[in-house]
Design a protein around this motif. Structure first.
Motif: not given
Length: 408
Positions: A140, A143-144, A240, A310
């Motif tokens: 996660k 991805a951020y 998200p 996400i």
């Protein structure tokens, strides 16, 4: 029979957000097997008000306020070379309490809920260790970081890298590492190269008797707004969720309103930032904030819109909408880990235009929308109870049938 030490990053009461819903049901299941000692943190006064319920369920407990600011935690993380996630939940009082419990109680199993709490398991501990990571947090943050810029993007990439190392350490140490879905478990095993027989999926459930549209009165304030009414629920200080709502407000809802001018989007969940609150009452957007009970708001909606970009694990907001027989339009990420049938139990699309078309198709065909909602609830009843989700816990803890009978 040995006792259980349960460590959670948030108090499992009240069960009003995704992680607390899961930890709440896990705690209840563990307490039915053996005496449980619980160490956890409180975010606010509402959490502290639930301490009596916590005490009634556990043999002993420690509830600490989590008062460390993000700035202090960030500085500690940078100085110590640690993930920010660990520094934010590091407290000497919790460590000392864990040591006292292990020294004075016959602890046979430590059950860690969320990776932040694994730091409290002493290196000298030799009993059974089960860690419920729920999601692959390192993925996660990666991805951020891939989307982020400047110092924040650098911090998110750093967090992803360091958490990946922490997750590997946890997996090597634990007897069982649990993730919320088969897909999440497979991703975790592949990323870390750990033996898959020690990494397992333990899904989320839903209380379908509680989330029953026949037993809920729709929220009058939401019903007062002309339809079709789209709803997004969740913790609204979670990045998200904020990103998904901004996408819905700015890119999807205008496409829907171009053909259905009365369509509205209702954002329901605690701690919405000022940037979202400023949109309330404008261009079909309603931001309601924290509510006492999410079910009346779901009952007043015409469909759920969950355009997460996400997403990790299983989205409780989707299970709740499905249980309430609410037709749902989801991004691919929002549907991940829910083995229902796309097109029958929910609708899936990826682009803004495709999501808007799914919303329009269901809004303009009430029979189709009603059939999808009914199919969604039927799937929940057949596949998503908490009893089924947690059925393997006794085996994980190696309780014999004789000891279960004694506990009963």
């Amino acid at each position: 029979m040995g006792e259980i030490l349960f460590l959670a990053h948030r108090i499992p009461f009240p069960p009003d957000r995704g992680d607390k819903i899961r930890s709440h049901h896990v705690l209840r299941a563990l307490a039915a097997l053996a005496p449980v000692h619980l160490g956890c943190f409180a975010d606010d006064e509402a959490d502290h008000a639930c301490e009596g319920e916590l005490a009634a369920l556990t043999q002993s407990h420690l509830l600490l306020p989590r008062g460390k600011s993000l700035a202090v935690a960030g500085l500690e993380a940078l100085i110590g070379g640690d993930p920010l996630s660990l520094a934010a939940f590091r407290d000497r009082r919790m460590g000392a309490w864990v040591e006292r419990i292990l020294a004075n109680r016959p602890i046979e199993t430590i059950f860690v809920f969320s990776g932040q709490m694994a730091q409290y398991v002493p290196k000298t501990y030799r009993g059974r260790l089960i860690v419920d990571l729920v999601d692959v947090d390192s993925a996660k943050f990666e991805a951020y970081g891939a989307k982020g810029r400047g110092f924040r993007g650098w911090m998110e990439r750093r967090e992803g890298r360091l958490l990946r190392g922490e997750e590997a350490r946890i997996a090597r140490r634990a007897d069982r590492t649990l993730l919320v879905s088969k897909a999440e478990a497979a991703l975790f095993a592949a990323r870390l190269g750990e033996p898959e027989n020690r990494i397992e999926a333990m899904g989320n459930g839903i209380d379908s008797a509680l989330f029953d549209p026949a037993r809920v009165v729709p929220e009058p304030r939401m019903l007062a707004v002309e339809g079709p009414r789209l709803v997004f629920t969740g913790q609204m200080d979670y990045a998200p969720n904020i990103e998904a709502v901004e996408r819905a407000m700015d890119r999807i809802l205008p496409l829907v309103r171009a053909r259905l001018p009365q369509a509205s989007l209702h954002v329901v969940g605690r701690n919405p930032p000022s940037s979202l609150l400023a949109r309330h009452g404008r261009e079909g957007v309603h931001v309601w904030g924290r509510v006492a009970d999410i079910r009346p708001w779901l009952a007043a909606a015409d469909l759920a819109l969950v355009p997460l970009e996400i997403a990790r694990g299983v989205q409780n907001k989707v299970l709740e909408a499905m249980a309430m027989a609410l037709p749902s339009v989801l991004s691919t990420g929002a549907a991940t880990g829910i083995d229902a049938v796309a097109g029958r139990d929910f609708a899936i699309a990826e682009s803004d235009e495709a999501l808007a078309e799914k919303v329009l198709a269901l809004s303009c065909d009430r029979d189709r929308a009603r059939n999808m909602g009914q199919a969604a609830r039927a799937w929940i009843l057949a596949n998503a109870s908490w009893e089924a989700a947690l059925a393997d816990l006794p085996n994980m803890l190696a309780f014999s049938q004789e000891s279960l009978n004694d506990a009963a």
